[in-house]
Design a protein around this motif. Structure first.
Motif, PDB file in Angstrom:
ATOM      1  N   LYS A   8       0.844  -1.190   0.000  1.00 46.76           N
ATOM      2  CA  LYS A   8       0.000   0.000   0.000  1.00 46.76           C
ATOM      3  C   LYS A   8       0.881   1.241   0.000  1.00 46.76           C
ATOM      4  O   LYS A   8       1.935   1.258   0.622  1.00 46.76           O
ATOM      5  CB  LYS A   8      -0.920   0.004   1.216  1.00 46.76           C
ATOM      6  N   LYS A   9       0.426   2.258  -0.724  1.00 46.48           N
ATOM      7  CA  LYS A   9       1.149   3.521  -0.845  1.00 46.48           C
ATOM      8  C   LYS A   9       0.152   4.669  -0.778  1.00 46.48           C
ATOM      9  O   LYS A   9      -0.958   4.564  -1.276  1.00 46.48           O
ATOM     10  CB  LYS A   9       1.879   3.615  -2.192  1.00 46.48           C
ATOM     11  N   ALA A  10       0.579   5.777  -0.210  1.00 48.92           N
ATOM     12  CA  ALA A  10      -0.234   6.988  -0.214  1.00 48.92           C
ATOM     13  C   ALA A  10       0.035   7.747  -1.507  1.00 48.92           C
ATOM     14  O   ALA A  10       1.179   7.909  -1.907  1.00 48.92           O
ATOM     15  CB  ALA A  10       0.104   7.851   0.990  1.00 48.92           C
ATOM     16  N   ILE A  11      -1.030   8.202  -2.137  1.00 45.92           N
ATOM     17  CA  ILE A  11      -0.936   8.948  -3.379  1.00 45.92           C
ATOM     18  C   ILE A  11      -1.698  10.267  -3.196  1.00 45.92           C
ATOM     19  O   ILE A  11      -2.843  10.264  -2.760  1.00 45.92           O
ATOM     20  CB  ILE A  11      -1.559   8.165  -4.566  1.00 45.92           C
ATOM     21  N   GLY A  49       2.117   3.013   3.472  1.00 43.94           N
ATOM     22  CA  GLY A  49       0.666   3.056   3.330  1.00 43.94           C
ATOM     23  C   GLY A  49      -0.098   2.953   4.633  1.00 43.94           C
ATOM     24  O   GLY A  49      -1.181   2.378   4.670  1.00 43.94           O
ATOM     25  N   CYS A  50       0.419   3.534   5.701  1.00 43.94           N
ATOM     26  CA  CYS A  50      -0.235   3.427   7.007  1.00 43.94           C
ATOM     27  C   CYS A  50      -1.564   4.171   7.060  1.00 43.94           C
ATOM     28  O   CYS A  50      -2.431   3.839   7.857  1.00 43.94           O
ATOM     29  CB  CYS A  50       0.689   3.918   8.118  1.00 43.94           C
ATOM     30  N   GLY A  51      -1.731   5.197   6.224  1.00 45.24           N
ATOM     31  CA  GLY A  51      -2.992   5.917   6.144  1.00 45.24           C
ATOM     32  C   GLY A  51      -3.149   7.101   7.082  1.00 45.24           C
ATOM     33  O   GLY A  51      -4.182   7.772   7.059  1.00 45.24           O
ATOM     34  N   LYS A  52      -2.149   7.395   7.886  1.00 48.65           N
ATOM     35  CA  LYS A  52      -2.264   8.516   8.821  1.00 48.65           C
ATOM     36  C   LYS A  52      -2.418   9.841   8.080  1.00 48.65           C
ATOM     37  O   LYS A  52      -3.169  10.722   8.504  1.00 48.65           O
ATOM     38  CB  LYS A  52      -1.072   8.559   9.767  1.00 48.65           C
ATOM     39  N   CYS A  53      -1.716   9.993   6.976  1.00 42.85           N
ATOM     40  CA  CYS A  53      -1.815  11.234   6.195  1.00 42.85           C
ATOM     41  C   CYS A  53      -3.213  11.389   5.606  1.00 42.85           C
ATOM     42  O   CYS A  53      -3.787  12.480   5.614  1.00 42.85           O
ATOM     43  CB  CYS A  53      -0.753  11.277   5.102  1.00 42.85           C
ATOM     44  N   LYS A  54      -3.778  10.306   5.116  1.00 44.35           N
ATOM     45  CA  LYS A  54      -5.126  10.336   4.542  1.00 44.35           C
ATOM     46  C   LYS A  54      -6.148  10.762   5.585  1.00 44.35           C
ATOM     47  O   LYS A  54      -7.029  11.574   5.321  1.00 44.35           O
ATOM     48  CB  LYS A  54      -5.488   8.966   3.975  1.00 44.35           C
ATOM     49  N   LYS A  55      -6.017  10.216   6.786  1.00 41.59           N
ATOM     50  CA  LYS A  55      -6.975  10.526   7.849  1.00 41.59           C
ATOM     51  C   LYS A  55      -6.918  11.986   8.276  1.00 41.59           C
ATOM     52  O   LYS A  55      -7.930  12.556   8.666  1.00 41.59           O
ATOM     53  CB  LYS A  55      -6.727   9.633   9.059  1.00 41.59           C
ATOM     54  N   THR A  56      -5.754  12.597   8.206  1.00 47.68           N
ATOM     55  CA  THR A  56      -5.602  13.974   8.685  1.00 47.68           C
ATOM     56  C   THR A  56      -5.795  15.035   7.606  1.00 47.68           C
ATOM     57  O   THR A  56      -5.951  16.205   7.929  1.00 47.68           O
ATOM     58  CB  THR A  56      -4.233  14.160   9.370  1.00 47.68           C
ATOM     59  N   CYS A  57      -5.809  14.653   6.356  1.00 46.89           N
ATOM     60  CA  CYS A  57      -5.889  15.615   5.252  1.00 46.89           C
ATOM     61  C   CYS A  57      -7.252  16.333   5.235  1.00 46.89           C
ATOM     62  O   CYS A  57      -8.281  15.705   4.977  1.00 46.89           O
ATOM     63  CB  CYS A  57      -5.674  14.911   3.916  1.00 46.89           C
ATOM     64  N   PRO A  58      -7.256  17.654   5.484  1.00 44.72           N
ATOM     65  CA  PRO A  58      -8.531  18.381   5.498  1.00 44.72           C
ATOM     66  C   PRO A  58      -9.152  18.530   4.104  1.00 44.72           C
ATOM     67  O   PRO A  58     -10.358  18.736   3.985  1.00 44.72           O
ATOM     68  CB  PRO A  58      -8.155  19.742   6.079  1.00 44.72           C
ATOM     69  N   ALA A  59      -8.348  18.410   3.069  1.00 41.45           N
ATOM     70  CA  ALA A  59      -8.850  18.544   1.699  1.00 41.45           C
ATOM     71  C   ALA A  59      -9.240  17.196   1.083  1.00 41.45           C
ATOM     72  O   ALA A  59      -9.728  17.153  -0.043  1.00 41.45           O
ATOM     73  CB  ALA A  59      -7.810  19.236   0.826  1.00 41.45           C
ATOM     74  N   SER A  60      -9.011  16.099   1.804  1.00 38.02           N
ATOM     75  CA  SER A  60      -9.336  14.737   1.332  1.00 38.02           C
ATOM     76  C   SER A  60      -8.746  14.430  -0.040  1.00 38.02           C
ATOM     77  O   SER A  60      -9.427  13.903  -0.917  1.00 38.02           O
ATOM     78  CB  SER A  60     -10.851  14.521   1.312  1.00 38.02           C
ATOM     79  N   VAL A  61      -7.458  14.761  -0.216  1.00 36.35           N
ATOM     80  CA  VAL A  61      -6.822  14.549  -1.517  1.00 36.35           C
ATOM     81  C   VAL A  61      -5.799  13.409  -1.502  1.00 36.35           C
ATOM     82  O   VAL A  61      -5.087  13.206  -2.474  1.00 36.35           O
ATOM     83  CB  VAL A  61      -6.148  15.844  -2.033  1.00 36.35           C
ATOM     84  N   ILE A  62      -5.749  12.651  -0.401  1.00 32.93           N
ATOM     85  CA  ILE A  62      -4.797  11.548  -0.304  1.00 32.93           C
ATOM     86  C   ILE A  62      -5.548  10.227  -0.337  1.00 32.93           C
ATOM     87  O   ILE A  62      -6.523  10.034   0.381  1.00 32.93           O
ATOM     88  CB  ILE A  62      -3.947  11.634   0.979  1.00 32.93           C
ATOM     89  N   GLU A  63      -5.100   9.331  -1.183  1.00 32.95           N
ATOM     90  CA  GLU A  63      -5.680   7.995  -1.311  1.00 32.95           C
ATOM     91  C   GLU A  63      -4.617   6.973  -0.932  1.00 32.95           C
ATOM     92  O   GLU A  63      -3.423   7.190  -1.160  1.00 32.95           O
ATOM     93  CB  GLU A  63      -6.104   7.717  -2.750  1.00 32.95           C
ATOM     94  N   ILE A  64      -5.039   5.864  -0.371  1.00 28.76           N
ATOM     95  CA  ILE A  64      -4.144   4.735  -0.107  1.00 28.76           C
ATOM     96  C   ILE A  64      -4.459   3.690  -1.164  1.00 28.76           C
ATOM     97  O   ILE A  64      -5.584   3.210  -1.234  1.00 28.76           O
ATOM     98  CB  ILE A  64      -4.332   4.163   1.319  1.00 28.76           C
ATOM     99  N   LYS A  65      -3.474   3.386  -1.988  1.00 27.05           N
ATOM    100  CA  LYS A  65      -3.691   2.461  -3.092  1.00 27.05           C
ATOM    101  C   LYS A  65      -2.776   1.265  -2.988  1.00 27.05           C
ATOM    102  O   LYS A  65      -1.666   1.370  -2.472  1.00 27.05           O
ATOM    103  CB  LYS A  65      -3.466   3.168  -4.431  1.00 27.05           C
ATOM    104  N   GLU A  66      -3.244   0.144  -3.491  1.00 27.11           N
ATOM    105  CA  GLU A  66      -2.415  -1.056  -3.556  1.00 27.11           C
ATOM    106  C   GLU A  66      -1.587  -0.999  -4.828  1.00 27.11           C
ATOM    107  O   GLU A  66      -2.105  -0.699  -5.898  1.00 27.11           O
ATOM    108  CB  GLU A  66      -3.288  -2.308  -3.541  1.00 27.11           C
ATOM    109  N   VAL A  67      -0.292  -1.268  -4.680  1.00 30.52           N
ATOM    110  CA  VAL A  67       0.608  -1.276  -5.824  1.00 30.52           C
ATOM    111  C   VAL A  67       1.454  -2.554  -5.789  1.00 30.52           C
ATOM    112  O   VAL A  67       1.627  -3.159  -4.749  1.00 30.52           O
ATOM    113  CB  VAL A  67       1.550  -0.046  -5.832  1.00 30.52           C
ATOM    114  N   VAL A  68       1.939  -2.941  -6.943  1.00 33.44           N
ATOM    115  CA  VAL A  68       2.777  -4.141  -7.026  1.00 33.44           C
ATOM    116  C   VAL A  68       4.219  -3.723  -7.079  1.00 33.44           C
ATOM    117  O   VAL A  68       4.593  -2.763  -7.682  1.00 33.44           O
ATOM    118  CB  VAL A  68       2.426  -4.970  -8.280  1.00 33.44           C
TER     119      VAL A  68
END
Length: 68
Positions: A8-11, A49-68
């Motif tokens: 998992k990666k943050a995008i 890909g822990c998701g902490k950035c996604k949870k805190t983003c006030p603009a909701s512009v971060i996604e956690i995606k699965e990558v190979v």
């Protein structure tokens, strides 16, 4: 069975990022920076890909995606 390892990666959607810096403060690995005062950038090679950035983003512009 595949030998491919899925990770998992943050995008960040850079076109919608407001460069507030909230994600920088919560990244446990310190992998996020603000580029040119315009958008946040994540070192995706090292992101876990822990998701902490996604949870805190006030603009909701971060996604956690699965990558190979």
């Amino acid at each position: 069975m595949s030998n491919l390892k899925i990770r998992k990666k943050a995008i960040i959607d850079k076109s919608k990022c407001v460069a507030c810096g909230s994600c920088i403060k919560v990244c446990p690995l310190g992998l996020i920076s603000i580029e040119n005062g315009i958008f946040a950038k994540i070192d995706t090679d090292r992101c876990v890909g822990c998701g902490k950035c996604k949870k805190t983003c006030p603009a909701s512009v971060i996604e956690i995606k699965e990558v190979v």
